[in-house]
Design a protein around this motif. Structure first.
Motif, PDB file in Angstrom:
ATOM      1  N   HIS A  41      17.731  22.332  43.323  1.00  0.00           N
ATOM      2  CA  HIS A  41      18.020  21.032  43.963  1.00  0.00           C
ATOM      3  C   HIS A  41      19.352  21.202  44.705  1.00  0.00           C
ATOM      4  O   HIS A  41      20.404  20.871  44.165  1.00  0.00           O
ATOM      5  CB  HIS A  41      18.231  19.927  42.927  1.00  0.00           C
TER       6      HIS A  41
ATOM      7  N   ASN B 143      16.919  26.251  38.576  1.00  0.00           N
ATOM      8  CA  ASN B 143      17.101  24.793  38.552  1.00  0.00           C
ATOM      9  C   ASN B 143      18.516  24.424  38.980  1.00  0.00           C
ATOM     10  O   ASN B 143      19.114  23.493  38.435  1.00  0.00           O
ATOM     11  CB  ASN B 143      16.791  24.224  37.160  1.00  0.00           C
TER      12      ASN B 143
ATOM     13  N   GLN C  67      11.083  18.097  29.386  1.00  0.00           N
ATOM     14  CA  GLN C  67      12.490  18.520  29.305  1.00  0.00           C
ATOM     15  C   GLN C  67      13.173  17.843  28.121  1.00  0.00           C
ATOM     16  O   GLN C  67      13.882  18.488  27.356  1.00  0.00           O
ATOM     17  CB  GLN C  67      13.228  18.163  30.602  1.00  0.00           C
TER      18      GLN C  67
ATOM     19  N   HIS D  35      12.372  11.144  41.623  1.00  0.00           N
ATOM     20  CA  HIS D  35      13.353  11.796  40.742  1.00  0.00           C
ATOM     21  C   HIS D  35      13.903  10.785  39.746  1.00  0.00           C
ATOM     22  O   HIS D  35      14.085  11.085  38.579  1.00  0.00           O
ATOM     23  CB  HIS D  35      14.476  12.393  41.610  1.00  0.00           C
TER      24      HIS D  35
ATOM     25  N   HIS E 111      12.723  26.904  41.810  1.00  0.00           N
ATOM     26  CA  HIS E 111      13.126  25.540  41.411  1.00  0.00           C
ATOM     27  C   HIS E 111      14.636  25.386  41.589  1.00  0.00           C
ATOM     28  O   HIS E 111      15.421  25.937  40.814  1.00  0.00           O
ATOM     29  CB  HIS E 111      12.736  25.310  39.942  1.00  0.00           C
TER      30      HIS E 111
ATOM     31  N   TYR F 120      17.903  13.383  45.921  1.00  0.00           N
ATOM     32  CA  TYR F 120      19.154  12.661  45.704  1.00  0.00           C
ATOM     33  C   TYR F 120      19.412  11.699  46.872  1.00  0.00           C
ATOM     34  O   TYR F 120      20.558  11.394  47.195  1.00  0.00           O
ATOM     35  CB  TYR F 120      20.329  13.637  45.556  1.00  0.00           C
TER      36      TYR F 120
ATOM     37  N   TYR G  74      22.191  14.718  27.385  1.00  0.00           N
ATOM     38  CA  TYR G  74      21.808  14.535  28.787  1.00  0.00           C
ATOM     39  C   TYR G  74      20.825  13.380  28.913  1.00  0.00           C
ATOM     40  O   TYR G  74      19.934  13.228  28.090  1.00  0.00           O
ATOM     41  CB  TYR G  74      21.164  15.822  29.333  1.00  0.00           C
TER      42      TYR G  74
ATOM     43  N   HIS H  99       8.238  18.139  36.936  1.00  0.00           N
ATOM     44  CA  HIS H  99       9.289  18.321  35.937  1.00  0.00           C
ATOM     45  C   HIS H  99       8.745  17.691  34.652  1.00  0.00           C
ATOM     46  O   HIS H  99       8.504  16.477  34.633  1.00  0.00           O
ATOM     47  CB  HIS H  99      10.544  17.531  36.308  1.00  0.00           C
TER      48      HIS H  99
ATOM     49  N   ASN I 256      21.386  22.627  40.139  1.00  0.00           N
ATOM     50  CA  ASN I 256      21.630  21.221  40.469  1.00  0.00           C
ATOM     51  C   ASN I 256      22.936  20.805  39.803  1.00  0.00           C
ATOM     52  O   ASN I 256      23.407  21.486  38.890  1.00  0.00           O
ATOM     53  CB  ASN I 256      20.449  20.348  39.992  1.00  0.00           C
TER      54      ASN I 256
HETATM   55  N1  LIG Z   1      15.360  16.827  35.380  1.00  0.00           N
HETATM   56  C1  LIG Z   1      15.396  16.352  36.503  1.00  0.00           C
HETATM   57  N2  LIG Z   1      16.112  16.815  37.533  1.00  0.00           N
HETATM   58  C2  LIG Z   1      17.130  17.820  37.403  1.00  0.00           C
HETATM   59  C3  LIG Z   1      18.409  17.250  36.962  1.00  0.00           C
HETATM   60  C4  LIG Z   1      18.945  16.351  37.958  1.00  0.00           C
HETATM   61  C5  LIG Z   1      20.285  15.808  37.629  1.00  0.00           C
HETATM   62  O1  LIG Z   1      20.642  15.572  36.459  1.00  0.00           O
HETATM   63  O2  LIG Z   1      20.997  15.578  38.612  1.00  0.00           O
HETATM   64  C6  LIG Z   1      16.646  18.916  36.492  1.00  0.00           C
HETATM   65  O3  LIG Z   1      15.640  19.505  36.852  1.00  0.00           O
HETATM   66  O4  LIG Z   1      17.246  19.221  35.456  1.00  0.00           O
END
Ligand SMILES: N=CN[C@@H](CCC(=O)O)C(=O)O
Ligand SMILES: [Zn+2]
Length: 435
Positions: free
Chosen positions: A79, A337, A247, A176, A77, A144, A99, A244, A339
């Motif tokens: 990004h 993760n 969270q 997303h 995982h 993105y 967040y 996802h 990102n």
């Molecule tokens: N939660 C969704 N997407 C990302 C965060 C993406 C971002 O904040 O740019 C994640 O996995 O945490």
């Protein structure tokens, strides 16, 4: 055919699936760690493992000096296709802000504005950084771009990196965030229209370039119904499903992932007992062979609970209940993760350390989750272990025993890395200048 024998291995964590202990499915059996061992690499694969004293002759021989060797990390995982950073948002979070999904839009603006070559260089540098930390199998996502053209550009970039062997798995994450131009205000089209676009024209454009589809099923992103629409369309296009979920709250993503047979649901911070049970209930689902060597079918097998320890720390979220999930019998993976918003690190060793120190996993459980767990979440049988025939992906630790990962937190532990049987450069990647 050239072969190399590596000797001087204090601990060789083969995690050989043939030696799994069915009584401890999330752990490492004693027989899966060889002491005073050697390994032979031939044509990019593991050809032999065993006691150093019995090592066969090979074209080349190297002594690793009494170090521990693990399968390379499988990071299921990340990004990595983005421009810009969100340090200011992070700083505000450390000062007490929480967040929210909205930050994704900031990165989307910067990513859309990036030239193709710059975006490609950024992704390459991030892959190199991950490899330098011991990651040898890596998934990454679009998400993105959020227009047909921008998501296609990201998917094509990932496809090209896979074709040249730099990357392993690509995921389409058009779902997303609902982009600003669809935010439903002032006569703009709205979320339902964006979901139709993702599940329709956008998916049709990107599907040939990716193996997976993912959705951010969360408050502020996509609700379970919208998520199901996207995932069902992805499945109809032959893609494997990832979610996802949970969270920021109990989003419904776990139940959805389990019901649709997703390969993984990731984050899983907010779980009720029934969510843990739902995931554990999928653990008995058998995997099935895929249509390419080393790959399993994307639509058979458990829904893996993928925990993201670095993200939990970086967002000051409650740590995902990895201990409880393992105790219930769920399949668990650990991923970075990486990102720019919630987890700007690809350091899988750090994630493993955190899983031991703060999530209360044993070292064996954490190592397994970050190797075999990730491989299961990506439906791959060729990585995450060093059984004979596996891809020769090795992570040599600068330590005599793997427990040093947790015993010496924060110390640099990656000594050498082989991927596909090729030793990888571990030079630090220079920062990319801001345009
Ligand atoms: N939660 C969704 N997407 C990302 C965060 C993406 C971002 O904040 O740019 C994640 O996995 O945490
Ligand atoms: Zn993510």
């Amino acid at each position: 055919m050239t072969s190399t024998v590596l000797t001087g291995i204090s601990e060789l964590w083969t995690l050989d699936p043939a030696l799994d202990d069915p009584a401890r499915p999330g752990d490492v059996a004693d027989a899966q760690v060889l002491r005073y061992a050697a390994v032979v690499i031939e044509e990019g694969r593991i050809a032999w493992t065993g006691p150093a004293a019995d090592a066969p002759a090979a074209d080349a021989r190297e002594d690793l000096g009494g170090r521990a060797v693990l399968p390379g990390w499988v990071d299921s995982h990340s990004h990595l296709v983005f421009d810009g950073d969100r340090a200011a948002e992070f700083e505000a979070r450390m000062a007490g802000r929480s967040y929210s999904a909205g930050g994704i839009a900031v990165t989307t603006d910067a990513t859309r504005a990036a030239a193709d070559a710059r975006l490609r260089d950024l992704v390459r540098d991030r892959i190199a950084e991950a490899v330098a930390g011991g990651t040898t199998c890596l998934e990454t996502k679009t998400g993105y771009g959020l227009t047909v053209a921008d998501e296609l550009r990201a998917a094509q970039l990932l496809d090209a990196l896979i074709a040249e062997g730099a990357l392993d798995e690509a995921t389409f994450l058009g779902a997303h965030l609902v982009p600003r131009e669809f935010d439903g205000e002032d006569g703009r089209p709205g979320a339902a229209q964006y979901v139709d676009l993702v599940a329709g024209e956008m998916l049709a454009a990107v599907a040939e370039h990716v193996r997976w589809i993912d959705v951010f099923c969360e408050d502020g992103a996509f609700d379970p119904e919208q998520s199901a629409q996207v995932l069902r369309a992805g499945a109809a296009a032959g893609l494997g499903l990832r979610v996802h979920g949970h969270q920021l709250g109990r989003s419904g993503g776990v139940a959805l992932a389990a019901a649709l047979g997703a390969a993984s649901v990731d984050h899983v911070n907010h779980l009720a007992a029934e969510d843990v049970e739902a995931l554990a209930a999928t653990a008995a689902r058998p995997t099935a062979p895929g249509d390419r060597p080393g790959l399993l079918a994307v639509d058979a097998g458990p829904t893996v609970a993928t925990v993201l320890p670095a993200c939990d720390l970086s967002t000051r979220a409650p740590l995902a209940p990895a201990r409880e999930l393992l105790d219930a019998g769920a399949a668990v993976a650990i991923a970075s993760n990486c990102n720019p918003g919630t987890s700007y690190t690809s350091a899988m060793s750090f994630c493993v350390t955190t899983a031991v120190l703060q999530m209360h996993l044993s070292l064996g459980e954490a190592v397994r989750a970050a190797t075999r767990g990730g491989a299961l979440a990506l439906r791959r049988g060729d990585v995450g272990h060093l059984g004979v025939g596996a891809r020769a992906d090795l992570h040599v630790l600068d330590a005599p025993a793997a427990i040093h990962l947790a015993y010496r937190p924060g110390m640099p532990m990656t000594h050498r890395v082989w991927r596909h049987g090729q030793e990888q450069p571990l030079a630090p990647v220079p920062p990319t200048p801001t345009p």
